[in-house]
Design a protein around this motif. Structure first.
Motif, mmCIF file in Angstrom:
data_model
loop_
_atom_site.group_PDB
_atom_site.id
_atom_site.type_symbol
_atom_site.label_atom_id
_atom_site.label_comp_id
_atom_site.label_asym_id
_atom_site.label_seq_id
_atom_site.Cartn_x
_atom_site.Cartn_y
_atom_site.Cartn_z
ATOM 1 N N PRO A 1 25.075 -10.371 9.615
ATOM 2 C CA PRO A 1 24.040 -10.882 8.727
ATOM 3 C C PRO A 1 23.243 -9.740 8.094
ATOM 4 C CG PRO A 1 23.357 -11.117 11.004
ATOM 5 C CD PRO A 1 24.776 -10.586 11.026
ATOM 6 N N VAL A 2 22.484 -10.076 7.071
ATOM 7 C CA VAL A 2 21.703 -9.074 6.351
ATOM 8 C C VAL A 2 20.719 -8.414 7.309
ATOM 9 C CG1 VAL A 2 20.000 -8.745 4.525
ATOM 10 C CG2 VAL A 2 21.955 -10.242 4.139
ATOM 11 N N THR A 3 20.622 -7.097 7.235
ATOM 12 C CA THR A 3 19.685 -6.332 8.052
ATOM 13 C C THR A 3 18.648 -5.726 7.129
ATOM 14 O OG1 THR A 3 21.467 -5.766 9.580
ATOM 15 C CG2 THR A 3 19.464 -4.443 9.710
ATOM 16 N N VAL A 4 17.389 -5.833 7.525
ATOM 17 C CA VAL A 4 16.302 -5.218 6.760
ATOM 18 C C VAL A 4 15.730 -4.100 7.603
ATOM 19 C CG1 VAL A 4 14.083 -5.584 5.623
ATOM 20 C CG2 VAL A 4 15.800 -7.395 5.609
ATOM 21 N N GLU A 5 15.619 -2.926 6.998
ATOM 22 C CA GLU A 5 15.147 -1.741 7.705
ATOM 23 C C GLU A 5 13.843 -1.272 7.072
ATOM 24 O OE1 GLU A 5 18.081 1.362 9.437
ATOM 25 O OE2 GLU A 5 17.432 2.085 7.469
ATOM 26 N N TYR A 6 12.930 -0.816 7.914
ATOM 27 C CA TYR A 6 11.635 -0.320 7.450
ATOM 28 C C TYR A 6 11.493 1.147 7.825
ATOM 29 C CZ TYR A 6 10.533 -5.165 6.619
ATOM 30 O OH TYR A 6 10.554 -6.446 6.135
ATOM 31 N N THR A 7 10.965 1.921 6.882
ATOM 32 C CA THR A 7 10.786 3.354 7.072
ATOM 33 C C THR A 7 9.441 3.755 6.494
ATOM 34 O OG1 THR A 7 13.161 3.614 6.686
ATOM 35 C CG2 THR A 7 11.839 5.611 6.626
ATOM 36 N N LEU A 8 8.796 4.709 7.149
ATOM 37 C CA LEU A 8 7.570 5.264 6.571
ATOM 38 C C LEU A 8 7.909 6.016 5.298
ATOM 39 C CD1 LEU A 8 5.421 6.862 9.411
ATOM 40 C CD2 LEU A 8 4.888 4.864 8.052
ATOM 41 N N THR A 9 7.087 5.875 4.286
ATOM 42 C CA THR A 9 7.245 6.672 3.076
ATOM 43 C C THR A 9 6.635 8.047 3.331
ATOM 44 O OG1 THR A 9 5.105 5.965 2.202
ATOM 45 C CG2 THR A 9 7.037 4.620 1.591
ATOM 46 N N ASN B 1 0.819 -1.219 0.000
ATOM 47 C CA ASN B 1 0.000 0.000 0.000
ATOM 48 C C ASN B 1 0.851 1.266 0.000
ATOM 49 O OD1 ASN B 1 -2.745 -0.916 -0.021
ATOM 50 N ND2 ASN B 1 -2.391 -1.731 2.027
ATOM 51 N N GLN B 2 2.161 1.108 -0.151
ATOM 52 C CA GLN B 2 3.114 2.208 -0.273
ATOM 53 C C GLN B 2 3.203 3.075 0.988
ATOM 54 O OE1 GLN B 2 2.063 4.272 -3.875
ATOM 55 N NE2 GLN B 2 2.374 2.462 -5.130
ATOM 56 N N LEU B 3 2.966 2.458 2.145
ATOM 57 C CA LEU B 3 3.063 3.179 3.410
ATOM 58 C C LEU B 3 4.461 3.081 4.003
ATOM 59 C CD1 LEU B 3 -0.318 2.137 5.052
ATOM 60 C CD2 LEU B 3 0.180 4.172 3.697
ATOM 61 N N VAL B 4 5.143 1.965 3.749
ATOM 62 C CA VAL B 4 6.501 1.773 4.245
ATOM 63 C C VAL B 4 7.409 1.313 3.116
ATOM 64 C CG1 VAL B 4 5.774 1.176 6.604
ATOM 65 C CG2 VAL B 4 6.168 -0.632 4.954
ATOM 66 N N THR B 5 8.692 1.596 3.288
ATOM 67 C CA THR B 5 9.688 1.056 2.364
ATOM 68 C C THR B 5 10.548 0.058 3.112
ATOM 69 O OG1 THR B 5 11.224 2.855 2.830
ATOM 70 C CG2 THR B 5 9.838 3.094 0.888
ATOM 71 N N ARG B 6 10.960 -0.936 2.401
ATOM 72 C CA ARG B 6 11.812 -2.001 2.942
ATOM 73 C C ARG B 6 13.174 -1.855 2.286
ATOM 74 N NH1 ARG B 6 13.209 -7.331 1.372
ATOM 75 N NH2 ARG B 6 13.217 -8.776 3.122
ATOM 76 N N THR B 7 14.204 -1.702 3.110
ATOM 77 C CA THR B 7 15.561 -1.541 2.586
ATOM 78 C C THR B 7 16.432 -2.658 3.141
ATOM 79 O OG1 THR B 7 15.252 0.859 2.621
ATOM 80 C CG2 THR B 7 17.508 0.057 2.389
ATOM 81 N N VAL B 8 17.056 -3.410 2.239
ATOM 82 C CA VAL B 8 17.972 -4.467 2.642
ATOM 83 C C VAL B 8 19.361 -3.859 2.698
ATOM 84 C CG1 VAL B 8 18.914 -6.731 2.081
ATOM 85 C CG2 VAL B 8 16.525 -6.211 1.544
ATOM 86 N N LEU B 9 19.957 -3.872 3.897
ATOM 87 C CA LEU B 9 21.278 -3.289 4.098
ATOM 88 C C LEU B 9 22.353 -4.350 3.869
ATOM 89 C CD1 LEU B 9 20.483 -1.265 7.329
ATOM 90 C CD2 LEU B 9 20.477 -0.442 4.975
#
Length: 149
Positions: free
Chosen positions: A84-92, A72-80
């Motif tokens: 180990p791999v870190t996934v970060e979530y941010t409000l758009t 729904n384009q409310l958050v973005t998912r960023t793979v750092l």
């Protein structure tokens, strides 16, 4: 009232009702608003930090909610690129447009709770002044205000 006017009013009401139902559907459930509030308050968070900030949510449920909010384009998912791999979530920016609506729901909920319980938990403060003070303490909102009327 003319029949044409009546038909137009019904069509407009149906259109408005659908828009409201879309919004309610997108925010429905036990966890979406708490997750959105945590991201509004804290900014970008990794998955486990969200789990820690939202008491009671399971990893499986959080994954489902975040996927829905991402679609729904409310958050973005960023793979750092970490080990180990870190996934970060941010409000758009689009997700941030919900802040005012969520704070309005909070204001209404505080007044409603007072009405039902008969006890004012805020003391002399109004719901809106309480929310304004609360917003100032959020790290992501320092120096920025959201107007609530």
């Amino acid at each position: 009232m003319k029949k044409k006017d009546c038909v137009e009013q019904i069509a407009e009401c149906s259109y408005n009702r659908l828009a409201i139902m879309d919004a309610v559907s997108m925010l429905s459930g036990k966890w979406k608003i708490p997750v959105l509030c945590v991201l509004m308050q804290q900014g970008s968070l990794c998955f486990l930090d969200i789990v820690r900030h939202v008491p009671g949510i399971s990893a499986k449920t959080l994954t489902k909610e975040l996927r829905e909010m991402e679609s729904n384009q409310l958050v973005t998912r960023t793979v750092l690129n970490t080990r180990p791999v870190t996934v970060e979530y941010t409000l758009t920016d689009y997700g941030r447009t919900l802040e005012k609506a969520i704070f309005e729901l909070l204001a209404w909920g505080l007044v409603h709770r007072k009405r039902l319980i008969g006890k004012d938990t805020l003391g002399e403060k109004s719901a809106h002044s309480y929310i304004s003070e609360m917003q100032q303490d959020w790290p992501v909102n320092r120096g920025r205000r959201i107007a609530i009327k």
